[in-house]
Write an enzyme that holds these catalytic residues in place. Structure first.
Site, mmCIF file in Angstrom:
data_model
loop_
_atom_site.group_PDB
_atom_site.id
_atom_site.type_symbol
_atom_site.label_atom_id
_atom_site.label_comp_id
_atom_site.label_asym_id
_atom_site.label_seq_id
_atom_site.Cartn_x
_atom_site.Cartn_y
_atom_site.Cartn_z
ATOM 1 N N TYR A 148 37.314 35.294 38.485
ATOM 2 C CA TYR A 148 37.085 34.444 37.310
ATOM 3 C C TYR A 148 38.383 34.229 36.532
ATOM 4 O O TYR A 148 38.681 33.111 36.091
ATOM 5 C CB TYR A 148 36.023 35.103 36.430
ATOM 6 C CG TYR A 148 35.521 34.277 35.272
ATOM 7 C CD1 TYR A 148 34.614 33.245 35.472
ATOM 8 C CD2 TYR A 148 35.932 34.552 33.971
ATOM 9 C CE1 TYR A 148 34.132 32.500 34.403
ATOM 10 C CE2 TYR A 148 35.458 33.818 32.893
ATOM 11 C CZ TYR A 148 34.563 32.787 33.119
ATOM 12 O OH TYR A 148 34.090 32.054 32.060
ATOM 13 N N LYS A 152 40.146 30.627 35.836
ATOM 14 C CA LYS A 152 40.331 30.127 34.473
ATOM 15 C C LYS A 152 41.812 29.950 34.120
ATOM 16 O O LYS A 152 42.167 29.073 33.323
ATOM 17 C CB LYS A 152 39.642 31.052 33.473
ATOM 18 C CG LYS A 152 38.115 31.021 33.578
ATOM 19 C CD LYS A 152 37.564 29.596 33.579
ATOM 20 C CE LYS A 152 36.062 29.533 33.453
ATOM 21 N NZ LYS A 152 35.545 28.153 33.488
#
Length: 247
Positions: A148, A152
């Site tokens: 993640y 991001k």
């Protein structure tokens, strides 16, 4: 002129809040999601807006291209794109599988790429475009989120690249990096770390200077500004909506 927006992952949470806000701003809104979109679409229509719900997998090129084509034919050229679709496959590095790593990147980062590539020709033709992609404070690193965090952080890089490439066509590209927002995804994080959600919220708020948790509407307000005509000189930026200073 009434413009058309596409919001991915618009069926719930932050995506739903953004879709409703853009509808209230007077845009026609296409709500894309792998799950149900009925509630979001109904809310926009009940408020007097125009909306379309479509099932689409942003990590699949064919699905993306078909959805964008249908949006253009039904609502008009999509000139506002909100890349919000995402999934979690949290795990510590030594436990994370290659599949878990790749899947998260393919949805968050690959999905943003496929969607932006599919809509950019409409934006170029209209000489107007707003690409808004969801990053996260996790781009700065977060335990259990190798995949993640990478996705991001990558969102921030592609956002700046698109701002450079597309600016001359009247297209801006910006990223929003939410901090702690109360959503189903943060509930899932609480479960992962073995905490009740109320306890998790309380612990998180203690670290936030404005002394409250974020709500999906906080992100929707920021997206509304970035999608507006008046935000045309704001591009290549990462805006942290986190209740305090982040770098």
């Amino acid at each position: 002129m009434t413009r058309t927006a596409i919001v991915t992952g618009g069926g719930r949470g932050i995506g739903a809040a953004i879709a409703k806000r853009l509808g209230a701003d007077g845009l026609k809104v296409a709500v894309l999601d792998m799950g149900p979109t009925d509630e979001t679409v109904a809310a926009i229509k009940e408020a007097g807006g125009e909306a379309l719900g479509l099932e689409a997998d942003v990590s699949d090129e064919g699905s993306v291209n078909a959805a964008v084509k249908q949006v253009a034919e039904t609502l008009g050229a999509p000139t506002v794109l909100v890349n919000n679709a995402g999934i979690l496959r949290d795990n510590l590095l030594f436990k994370m599988t290659h599949e878990e790593f790749n899947k998260v990147l393919s949805v968050h980062l690959g999905g943003a790429f496929l969607m932006a590539r599919a809509v950019q020709s409409y934006m170029v033709e209209e000489k107007f475009g707003r690409i808004i992609s969801m990053s996260s404070t996790s781009a700065q690193g977060n335990r259990g989120q190798t995949n993640y965090s990478a996705a991001k952080a990558g969102i921030q890089g592609i956002t700046k690249t698109w701002a450079i490439e597309l600016g001359k066509f009247g297209i801006t590209a910006n990223a929003i990096a939410p901090g702690f927002i109360e959503t189903d995804m943060t509930k899932a994080t609480a479960e992962r770390v073995g905490m009740g959600f109320e306890e998790f919220v309380e612990a998180s708020v203690k670290q936030i200077p404005v002394a409250r948790s974020g709500k999906p509407e906080d992100i929707a307000h920021t997206a509304s500004f970035l999608a507006s005509e008046g935000a045309g000189f704001v591009s290549g930026q990462v805006i942290y909506v986190a209740g305090g200073p982040k770098d």
